[in-house]
Structure formats: C-alpha cells, structure tokens
Scaffold this motif. Structure first.
Motif, PDB file in Angstrom:
ATOM      1  N   ILE A   2       0.711  -1.317   0.074  1.00 25.91           N
ATOM      2  CA  ILE A   2      -0.023  -0.001   0.126  1.00 25.91           C
ATOM      3  C   ILE A   2       0.863   1.262   0.054  1.00 25.91           C
ATOM      4  CG2 ILE A   2      -0.324   0.404   2.492  1.00 25.91           C
ATOM      5  CD1 ILE A   2      -3.228   0.745   1.525  1.00 25.91           C
ATOM      6  N   ASN A   3       1.874   1.146   0.648  1.00 30.23           N
ATOM      7  CA  ASN A   3       2.801   2.404   0.874  1.00 30.23           C
ATOM      8  C   ASN A   3       3.416   2.778  -0.486  1.00 30.23           C
ATOM      9  OD1 ASN A   3       2.436   3.609   3.252  1.00 30.23           O
ATOM     10  ND2 ASN A   3       4.116   2.337   4.272  1.00 30.23           N
ATOM     11  N   LYS A   4       3.814   1.633  -1.217  1.00 29.40           N
ATOM     12  CA  LYS A   4       4.341   2.099  -2.647  1.00 29.40           C
ATOM     13  C   LYS A   4       3.308   2.606  -3.553  1.00 29.40           C
ATOM     14  CE  LYS A   4       7.946  -1.463  -2.679  1.00 29.40           C
ATOM     15  NZ  LYS A   4       8.652  -2.655  -2.802  1.00 29.40           N
ATOM     16  N   VAL A   5       2.304   2.039  -3.719  1.00 32.30           N
ATOM     17  CA  VAL A   5       1.045   2.712  -4.510  1.00 32.30           C
ATOM     18  C   VAL A   5       0.665   4.041  -3.934  1.00 32.30           C
ATOM     19  CG1 VAL A   5      -1.516   2.303  -5.121  1.00 32.30           C
ATOM     20  CG2 VAL A   5       0.158   0.355  -5.037  1.00 32.30           C
ATOM     21  N   TYR A   6       0.567   4.183  -2.859  1.00 36.32           N
ATOM     22  CA  TYR A   6       0.191   5.521  -2.259  1.00 36.32           C
ATOM     23  C   TYR A   6       1.102   6.675  -2.750  1.00 36.32           C
ATOM     24  CZ  TYR A   6      -0.482   9.445   0.872  1.00 36.32           C
ATOM     25  OH  TYR A   6      -0.621  10.773   1.608  1.00 36.32           O
ATOM     26  N   THR A  45       2.311  11.349  -6.424  1.00 35.66           N
ATOM     27  CA  THR A  45       3.269  12.227  -7.064  1.00 35.66           C
ATOM     28  C   THR A  45       2.657  12.589  -8.426  1.00 35.66           C
ATOM     29  OG1 THR A  45       4.348  10.399  -8.422  1.00 35.66           O
ATOM     30  CG2 THR A  45       5.285  11.039  -6.736  1.00 35.66           C
ATOM     31  N   HIS A  46       1.307  12.051  -8.851  1.00 35.41           N
ATOM     32  CA  HIS A  46       0.444  12.329 -10.143  1.00 35.41           C
ATOM     33  C   HIS A  46      -0.804  13.030  -9.915  1.00 35.41           C
ATOM     34  CE1 HIS A  46       3.588  10.515 -12.651  1.00 35.41           C
ATOM     35  NE2 HIS A  46       3.645   9.490 -11.953  1.00 35.41           N
ATOM     36  N   LEU A  47      -1.368  12.487  -8.751  1.00 36.25           N
ATOM     37  CA  LEU A  47      -2.684  13.078  -8.197  1.00 36.25           C
ATOM     38  C   LEU A  47      -2.784  13.594  -6.995  1.00 36.25           C
ATOM     39  CD1 LEU A  47      -4.215   9.612  -9.684  1.00 36.25           C
ATOM     40  CD2 LEU A  47      -4.142  11.761 -10.721  1.00 36.25           C
ATOM     41  N   THR A  48      -4.259  13.938  -6.546  1.00 33.84           N
ATOM     42  CA  THR A  48      -4.346  14.457  -5.338  1.00 33.84           C
ATOM     43  C   THR A  48      -5.105  13.615  -4.451  1.00 33.84           C
ATOM     44  OG1 THR A  48      -4.797  16.696  -6.240  1.00 33.84           O
ATOM     45  CG2 THR A  48      -5.598  16.526  -4.222  1.00 33.84           C
ATOM     46  N   TRP A  49      -4.402  13.242  -3.366  1.00 31.33           N
ATOM     47  CA  TRP A  49      -5.086  12.351  -2.370  1.00 31.33           C
ATOM     48  C   TRP A  49      -6.276  13.304  -1.900  1.00 31.33           C
ATOM     49  CZ3 TRP A  49      -5.555  13.064   3.045  1.00 31.33           C
ATOM     50  CH2 TRP A  49      -5.931  11.589   3.815  1.00 31.33           C
ATOM     51  N   ILE A  50      -7.290  12.233  -1.840  1.00 35.32           N
ATOM     52  CA  ILE A  50      -8.736  12.575  -1.401  1.00 35.32           C
ATOM     53  C   ILE A  50      -9.212  12.021   0.220  1.00 35.32           C
ATOM     54  CG2 ILE A  50     -11.018  12.883  -1.842  1.00 35.32           C
ATOM     55  CD1 ILE A  50      -9.400  14.343  -3.576  1.00 35.32           C
ATOM     56  N   ASN A  81      -8.609   7.867   2.522  1.00 31.47           N
ATOM     57  CA  ASN A  81      -7.951   6.592   2.198  1.00 31.47           C
ATOM     58  C   ASN A  81      -8.369   5.804   1.198  1.00 31.47           C
ATOM     59  OD1 ASN A  81      -7.342   7.219   5.014  1.00 31.47           O
ATOM     60  ND2 ASN A  81      -8.804   6.019   5.936  1.00 31.47           N
ATOM     61  N   SER A  82      -7.398   5.477   0.339  1.00 33.36           N
ATOM     62  CA  SER A  82      -7.205   4.757  -0.824  1.00 33.36           C
ATOM     63  C   SER A  82      -8.058   5.469  -2.251  1.00 33.36           C
ATOM     64  CB  SER A  82      -8.136   3.294  -0.499  1.00 33.36           C
ATOM     65  OG  SER A  82      -7.356   2.935   0.471  1.00 33.36           O
ATOM     66  N   VAL A  83      -7.950   6.812  -2.074  1.00 31.99           N
ATOM     67  CA  VAL A  83      -8.818   7.506  -3.088  1.00 31.99           C
ATOM     68  C   VAL A  83      -7.866   8.674  -3.694  1.00 31.99           C
ATOM     69  CG1 VAL A  83     -10.911   8.879  -4.005  1.00 31.99           C
ATOM     70  CG2 VAL A  83     -11.009   7.018  -2.020  1.00 31.99           C
ATOM     71  N   PHE A  84      -7.625   8.611  -4.860  1.00 30.75           N
ATOM     72  CA  PHE A  84      -6.975   9.677  -5.512  1.00 30.75           C
ATOM     73  C   PHE A  84      -7.684  10.275  -6.730  1.00 30.75           C
ATOM     74  CE2 PHE A  84      -3.408   8.018  -3.222  1.00 30.75           C
ATOM     75  CZ  PHE A  84      -2.673   8.939  -3.170  1.00 30.75           C
ATOM     76  N   GLU A  85      -7.535  11.639  -7.021  1.00 27.82           N
ATOM     77  CA  GLU A  85      -8.279  12.186  -8.206  1.00 27.82           C
ATOM     78  C   GLU A  85      -7.387  13.128  -8.703  1.00 27.82           C
ATOM     79  OE1 GLU A  85     -11.922  14.029  -7.292  1.00 27.82           O
ATOM     80  OE2 GLU A  85     -10.743  15.785  -5.952  1.00 27.82           O
ATOM     81  N   GLY A  86      -7.629  13.612 -10.110  1.00 28.01           N
ATOM     82  CA  GLY A  86      -6.972  14.792 -10.823  1.00 28.01           C
ATOM     83  C   GLY A  86      -7.081  14.652 -12.011  1.00 28.01           C
ATOM     84  N   GLU A  87      -6.556  15.905 -12.694  1.00 30.17           N
ATOM     85  CA  GLU A  87      -6.466  16.179 -14.190  1.00 30.17           C
ATOM     86  C   GLU A  87      -4.986  15.756 -14.627  1.00 30.17           C
ATOM     87  OE1 GLU A  87      -7.651  17.464 -17.510  1.00 30.17           O
ATOM     88  OE2 GLU A  87      -8.844  17.764 -15.908  1.00 30.17           O
ATOM     89  N   ILE A  88      -5.187  14.938 -15.650  1.00 31.52           N
ATOM     90  CA  ILE A  88      -3.764  14.317 -16.255  1.00 31.52           C
ATOM     91  C   ILE A  88      -3.993  14.187 -17.804  1.00 31.52           C
ATOM     92  CG2 ILE A  88      -3.308  13.042 -14.310  1.00 31.52           C
ATOM     93  CD1 ILE A  88      -4.066  10.606 -15.572  1.00 31.52           C
ATOM     94  N   ILE A 143     -16.678  16.364   6.645  1.00 27.86           N
ATOM     95  CA  ILE A 143     -15.357  16.938   6.490  1.00 27.86           C
ATOM     96  C   ILE A 143     -14.670  16.545   5.195  1.00 27.86           C
ATOM     97  CG2 ILE A 143     -15.129  17.103   9.058  1.00 27.86           C
ATOM     98  CD1 ILE A 143     -13.012  14.787   8.791  1.00 27.86           C
ATOM     99  N   GLU A 144     -13.930  17.464   4.796  1.00 25.04           N
ATOM    100  CA  GLU A 144     -12.940  17.157   3.442  1.00 25.04           C
ATOM    101  C   GLU A 144     -11.635  16.650   4.024  1.00 25.04           C
ATOM    102  OE1 GLU A 144     -11.726  19.098  -0.682  1.00 25.04           O
ATOM    103  OE2 GLU A 144     -12.839  20.258   0.719  1.00 25.04           O
ATOM    104  N   LYS A 145     -11.123  15.463   3.755  1.00 27.80           N
ATOM    105  CA  LYS A 145      -9.951  14.782   4.445  1.00 27.80           C
ATOM    106  C   LYS A 145      -8.607  15.570   3.932  1.00 27.80           C
ATOM    107  CE  LYS A 145     -11.423  10.723   6.185  1.00 27.80           C
ATOM    108  NZ  LYS A 145     -10.692   9.864   7.011  1.00 27.80           N
ATOM    109  N   ASN A 146      -8.767  15.829   2.767  1.00 29.91           N
ATOM    110  CA  ASN A 146      -7.441  16.456   2.179  1.00 29.91           C
ATOM    111  C   ASN A 146      -7.977  17.791   1.428  1.00 29.91           C
ATOM    112  OD1 ASN A 146      -4.749  17.199   1.640  1.00 29.91           O
ATOM    113  ND2 ASN A 146      -4.632  15.813  -0.048  1.00 29.91           N
ATOM    114  N   PRO A 147      -8.441  18.943   1.946  1.00 37.23           N
ATOM    115  CA  PRO A 147      -8.867  20.211   1.243  1.00 37.23           C
ATOM    116  C   PRO A 147      -7.713  20.648   0.529  1.00 37.23           C
ATOM    117  CG  PRO A 147      -8.656  20.707   3.586  1.00 37.23           C
ATOM    118  CD  PRO A 147      -8.391  19.158   3.329  1.00 37.23           C
ATOM    119  N   VAL A 148      -8.109  21.093  -0.805  1.00 35.82           N
ATOM    120  CA  VAL A 148      -7.198  21.542  -1.800  1.00 35.82           C
ATOM    121  C   VAL A 148      -7.516  23.111  -1.756  1.00 35.82           C
ATOM    122  CG1 VAL A 148      -6.403  22.022  -4.186  1.00 35.82           C
ATOM    123  CG2 VAL A 148      -7.063  19.653  -3.377  1.00 35.82           C
TER     124      VAL A 148
END
Length: 86
Positions: A14-18, A23-28, A30-37, A77-82
């Motif tokens: 899990i740490n390697k994937v996280y 490095t490419h997306l925004t962490w939202i 636990n186990s969820v990322f999102e972003g424009e690529i 709550i938003e876990k990781n507000p941008v």
C-alpha cells in the motif's frame, strides 16, 4: 482527462502505491486519488500500478470522468482540502 482512482491493496504494497499516486494525483481519502492528467500520464500511471500490485490479490478501479460531467459534492469533513493560493 480527469480520473478518480480507488484501490484496495494488501498492506505490504500500500505505501508504494500511495507514494506513487501522490506524485501524479491529489489524495482525497484513504485509498482514493483524483486529478487532471494527460493521456500520456494515464498510460504511465496504469503501467506503473500494474508493476506495483499483485493482480491476484489487489484491486484498483480507475474512473475516467469527462470534465463537463464532473461535479463534486462533499458531505461532512473534507479529508484533504485543496487550497488555491494566488
């Protein structure tokens, strides 16, 4: 393109994937990322994730969401507000 990645990975990987996804997306959450690529970044992410996981034990779901349909609503709550800083 805008993507949403949701994963369920064994603890030992899990740490390697996280760290890679961060490095490419925004962490939202636990186990969820999102972003424009770009399409090239998408291919790179998909290839690297296949190297990092065990496809017989782990699961990754990638949603490709067209921007015109993208709407995000947060309840609670938003876990990781941008925060945008100008």
């Amino acid at each position: 393109m805008y993507i949403l990645i949701i994963y369920d990975i064994k603890v030992e990987r899990i740490n390697k994937v996280y760290k890679f996804l961060k490095t490419h997306l925004t962490w939202i959450q636990n186990s969820v990322f999102e972003g424009e690529i770009t399409k090239a970044e998408y291919k790179k992410i998909e290839q690297k994730l296949k190297q990092l996981i065990d496809e017989d034990e782990d699961s990754i779901i990638i949603y490709n969401i067209p921007e015109k349909y993208m709407h995000k609503k947060i309840i609670g709550i938003e876990k990781n507000p941008v925060e945008f800083i100008i």
